[in-house]
Motif scaffolding. Structure first.
Motif, PDB file in Angstrom:
ATOM      1  N   ILE A   1     -46.053 -70.297 -25.887  1.00  0.00           N
ATOM      2  CA  ILE A   1     -45.767 -69.801 -27.233  1.00  0.00           C
ATOM      3  C   ILE A   1     -46.978 -69.004 -27.727  1.00  0.00           C
ATOM      4  O   ILE A   1     -48.090 -69.529 -27.775  1.00  0.00           O
ATOM      5  CB  ILE A   1     -45.439 -70.942 -28.216  1.00  0.00           C
ATOM      6  CG1 ILE A   1     -44.235 -71.740 -27.724  1.00  0.00           C
ATOM      7  CG2 ILE A   1     -45.171 -70.379 -29.611  1.00  0.00           C
ATOM      8  CD1 ILE A   1     -43.890 -72.952 -28.575  1.00  0.00           C
ATOM      9  N   PRO A   2     -46.790 -67.731 -28.097  1.00  0.00           N
ATOM     10  CA  PRO A   2     -47.915 -66.936 -28.588  1.00  0.00           C
ATOM     11  C   PRO A   2     -48.462 -67.501 -29.892  1.00  0.00           C
ATOM     12  O   PRO A   2     -47.702 -67.992 -30.737  1.00  0.00           O
ATOM     13  CB  PRO A   2     -47.334 -65.539 -28.769  1.00  0.00           C
ATOM     14  CG  PRO A   2     -45.867 -65.718 -28.835  1.00  0.00           C
ATOM     15  CD  PRO A   2     -45.535 -66.979 -28.109  1.00  0.00           C
ATOM     16  N   ALA A   3     -49.768 -67.427 -30.041  1.00  0.00           N
ATOM     17  CA  ALA A   3     -50.422 -68.064 -31.181  1.00  0.00           C
ATOM     18  C   ALA A   3     -51.540 -67.186 -31.742  1.00  0.00           C
ATOM     19  O   ALA A   3     -51.996 -66.250 -31.103  1.00  0.00           O
ATOM     20  CB  ALA A   3     -51.002 -69.411 -30.759  1.00  0.00           C
ATOM     21  N   ALA A   4     -51.952 -67.548 -32.943  1.00  0.00           N
ATOM     22  CA  ALA A   4     -53.129 -66.962 -33.583  1.00  0.00           C
ATOM     23  C   ALA A   4     -53.750 -68.047 -34.446  1.00  0.00           C
ATOM     24  O   ALA A   4     -53.100 -69.045 -34.789  1.00  0.00           O
ATOM     25  CB  ALA A   4     -52.759 -65.746 -34.430  1.00  0.00           C
ATOM     26  N   VAL A   5     -55.021 -67.835 -34.795  1.00  0.00           N
ATOM     27  CA  VAL A   5     -55.735 -68.813 -35.604  1.00  0.00           C
ATOM     28  C   VAL A   5     -56.493 -68.081 -36.709  1.00  0.00           C
ATOM     29  O   VAL A   5     -57.011 -66.986 -36.509  1.00  0.00           O
ATOM     30  CB  VAL A   5     -56.668 -69.686 -34.727  1.00  0.00           C
ATOM     31  CG1 VAL A   5     -57.688 -68.855 -34.009  1.00  0.00           C
ATOM     32  CG2 VAL A   5     -57.326 -70.783 -35.528  1.00  0.00           C
ATOM     33  N   ILE A   6     -56.498 -68.705 -37.865  1.00  0.00           N
ATOM     34  CA  ILE A   6     -57.178 -68.179 -39.044  1.00  0.00           C
ATOM     35  C   ILE A   6     -57.596 -69.387 -39.880  1.00  0.00           C
ATOM     36  O   ILE A   6     -57.044 -70.480 -39.717  1.00  0.00           O
ATOM     37  CB  ILE A   6     -56.257 -67.218 -39.834  1.00  0.00           C
ATOM     38  CG1 ILE A   6     -57.031 -66.417 -40.887  1.00  0.00           C
ATOM     39  CG2 ILE A   6     -55.046 -67.943 -40.413  1.00  0.00           C
ATOM     40  CD1 ILE A   6     -56.223 -65.253 -41.478  1.00  0.00           C
ATOM     41  N   GLY A   7     -58.540 -69.206 -40.759  1.00  0.00           N
ATOM     42  CA  GLY A   7     -58.934 -70.304 -41.623  1.00  0.00           C
ATOM     43  C   GLY A   7     -59.890 -69.838 -42.696  1.00  0.00           C
ATOM     44  O   GLY A   7     -60.461 -68.753 -42.614  1.00  0.00           O
ATOM     45  N   THR A   8     -60.030 -70.676 -43.716  1.00  0.00           N
ATOM     46  CA  THR A   8     -60.907 -70.349 -44.830  1.00  0.00           C
ATOM     47  C   THR A   8     -61.820 -71.514 -45.159  1.00  0.00           C
ATOM     48  O   THR A   8     -61.471 -72.682 -44.948  1.00  0.00           O
ATOM     49  CB  THR A   8     -60.102 -69.910 -46.072  1.00  0.00           C
ATOM     50  OG1 THR A   8     -61.004 -69.417 -47.061  1.00  0.00           O
ATOM     51  CG2 THR A   8     -59.263 -71.033 -46.651  1.00  0.00           C
ATOM     52  N   SER A   9     -62.984 -71.171 -45.676  1.00  0.00           N
ATOM     53  CA  SER A   9     -63.991 -72.132 -46.091  1.00  0.00           C
ATOM     54  C   SER A   9     -64.912 -71.427 -47.080  1.00  0.00           C
ATOM     55  O   SER A   9     -65.085 -70.215 -47.003  1.00  0.00           O
ATOM     56  CB  SER A   9     -64.794 -72.589 -44.875  1.00  0.00           C
ATOM     57  OG  SER A   9     -65.909 -73.360 -45.268  1.00  0.00           O
ATOM     58  N   PRO A  10     -65.521 -72.172 -48.009  1.00  0.00           N
ATOM     59  CA  PRO A  10     -66.454 -71.534 -48.945  1.00  0.00           C
ATOM     60  C   PRO A  10     -67.731 -71.032 -48.282  1.00  0.00           C
ATOM     61  O   PRO A  10     -68.398 -70.159 -48.798  1.00  0.00           O
ATOM     62  CB  PRO A  10     -66.781 -72.640 -49.951  1.00  0.00           C
ATOM     63  CG  PRO A  10     -65.788 -73.712 -49.745  1.00  0.00           C
ATOM     64  CD  PRO A  10     -65.270 -73.571 -48.358  1.00  0.00           C
ATOM     65  N   GLY A  11     -68.062 -71.541 -47.118  1.00  0.00           N
ATOM     66  CA  GLY A  11     -69.296 -71.149 -46.453  1.00  0.00           C
ATOM     67  C   GLY A  11     -69.215 -69.789 -45.797  1.00  0.00           C
ATOM     68  O   GLY A  11     -68.123 -69.289 -45.492  1.00  0.00           O
ATOM     69  N   GLY A  12     -70.362 -69.196 -45.537  1.00  0.00           N
ATOM     70  CA  GLY A  12     -70.448 -67.862 -44.967  1.00  0.00           C
ATOM     71  C   GLY A  12     -69.718 -67.679 -43.649  1.00  0.00           C
ATOM     72  O   GLY A  12     -68.962 -66.730 -43.490  1.00  0.00           O
ATOM     73  N   PRO A  13     -69.913 -68.564 -42.655  1.00  0.00           N
ATOM     74  CA  PRO A  13     -69.231 -68.354 -41.381  1.00  0.00           C
ATOM     75  C   PRO A  13     -67.765 -68.792 -41.402  1.00  0.00           C
ATOM     76  O   PRO A  13     -67.086 -68.717 -40.387  1.00  0.00           O
ATOM     77  CB  PRO A  13     -70.041 -69.182 -40.390  1.00  0.00           C
ATOM     78  CG  PRO A  13     -70.756 -70.190 -41.206  1.00  0.00           C
ATOM     79  CD  PRO A  13     -70.934 -69.600 -42.570  1.00  0.00           C
ATOM     80  N   ALA A  14     -67.313 -69.222 -42.577  1.00  0.00           N
ATOM     81  CA  ALA A  14     -65.915 -69.667 -42.751  1.00  0.00           C
ATOM     82  C   ALA A  14     -65.583 -70.734 -41.713  1.00  0.00           C
ATOM     83  O   ALA A  14     -66.259 -71.742 -41.661  1.00  0.00           O
ATOM     84  CB  ALA A  14     -64.965 -68.488 -42.719  1.00  0.00           C
ATOM     85  N   THR A  15     -64.579 -70.511 -40.893  1.00  0.00           N
ATOM     86  CA  THR A  15     -64.153 -71.530 -39.923  1.00  0.00           C
ATOM     87  C   THR A  15     -64.331 -71.032 -38.491  1.00  0.00           C
ATOM     88  O   THR A  15     -63.558 -71.371 -37.603  1.00  0.00           O
ATOM     89  CB  THR A  15     -62.689 -71.931 -40.182  1.00  0.00           C
ATOM     90  OG1 THR A  15     -61.855 -70.782 -40.018  1.00  0.00           O
ATOM     91  CG2 THR A  15     -62.504 -72.499 -41.571  1.00  0.00           C
ATOM     92  N   SER A  16     -65.376 -70.265 -38.269  1.00  0.00           N
ATOM     93  CA  SER A  16     -65.560 -69.617 -36.965  1.00  0.00           C
ATOM     94  C   SER A  16     -65.712 -70.611 -35.813  1.00  0.00           C
ATOM     95  O   SER A  16     -65.158 -70.395 -34.733  1.00  0.00           O
ATOM     96  CB  SER A  16     -66.742 -68.658 -37.006  1.00  0.00           C
ATOM     97  OG  SER A  16     -67.928 -69.326 -37.355  1.00  0.00           O
TER      98      SER A  16
END
Length: 185
Positions: free
Chosen positions: A107-122
């Motif tokens: 199943i094709p996928a992608a990932v994204i995310g948010t965080s208050p910090g500078g590098p976010a969810t890297s």
């Protein structure tokens, strides 16, 4: 062309999750192009291989059917201690079992995310991509979605705010194109 069936997996169980808010905003961006289903992982017991083939495995089996019905999966995740949140890792593991019966395969996928910090969810995203390789999920590499949280990222109506709208709309367009280019196997 029929609408794509997109599953969204939010890596946080928190009712106040900023990643859930982001996911809901992203779903609104593609509502005319795809049918979105949120894959709820919050009710899953802690996976134990002793569950395989027993009634205790039923919550995982039920989610497997939901995942297999998706043309593509978008993972929206926070970062916990520079890695994947425990509920998300639990779901990935449980739905990959028993061996040879994984729900995620192809199943094709992608990932994204948010965080208050500078590098976010890297860091969490990189760890998640490593897991996707093993789970045989073709994963979109670009654009990456390291989104820094701010109070105007999502407006009062739950839409993506103007400062991030163009980038996130482009991200979602790329994701839908990725899913079409890599039909699940």
């Amino acid at each position: 062309m029929s609408k794509l069936k997109i599953g969204m997996v939010v890596g946080s169980n928190s009712k106040q999750s900023i990643n859930r808010k982001l996911a809901e905003g992203l779903a609104r961006l593609i509502q005319d192009q795809a049918d979105v289903t949120f894959i709820d992982i919050g009710h899953l017991p802690l996976y134990n291989r002793d569950f395989d083939g027993t009634p205790e495995f039923k919550p995982f089996d039920e989610l497997k059917a939901q995942v297999r019905n998706c043309d593509g999966l978008l993972f929206i995740t926070p970062e916990h201690n520079r890695s994947i949140p425990a509920p998300l890792k639990n779901a990935l593991d449980g739905l990959s079992r028993p061996y040879g019966q994984a729900a995620w395969n192809g199943i094709p996928a992608a990932v994204i995310g948010t965080s208050p910090g500078g590098p976010a969810t890297s860091m969490a995203q990189q760890h998640l991509r490593n897991v996707f390789v093993f789970l045989d999920m073709p994963t979109m590499q670009q654009p990456e979605g390291f989104v820094r949280w701010s109070d105007d990222l999502i407006d009062a109506q739950g839409n993506i705010g103007p400062a991030s709208h163009d980038f996130l709309n482009k991200y979602m367009s790329h994701f839908l194109a990725w899913v079409r280019k890599h039909p699940k196997q």
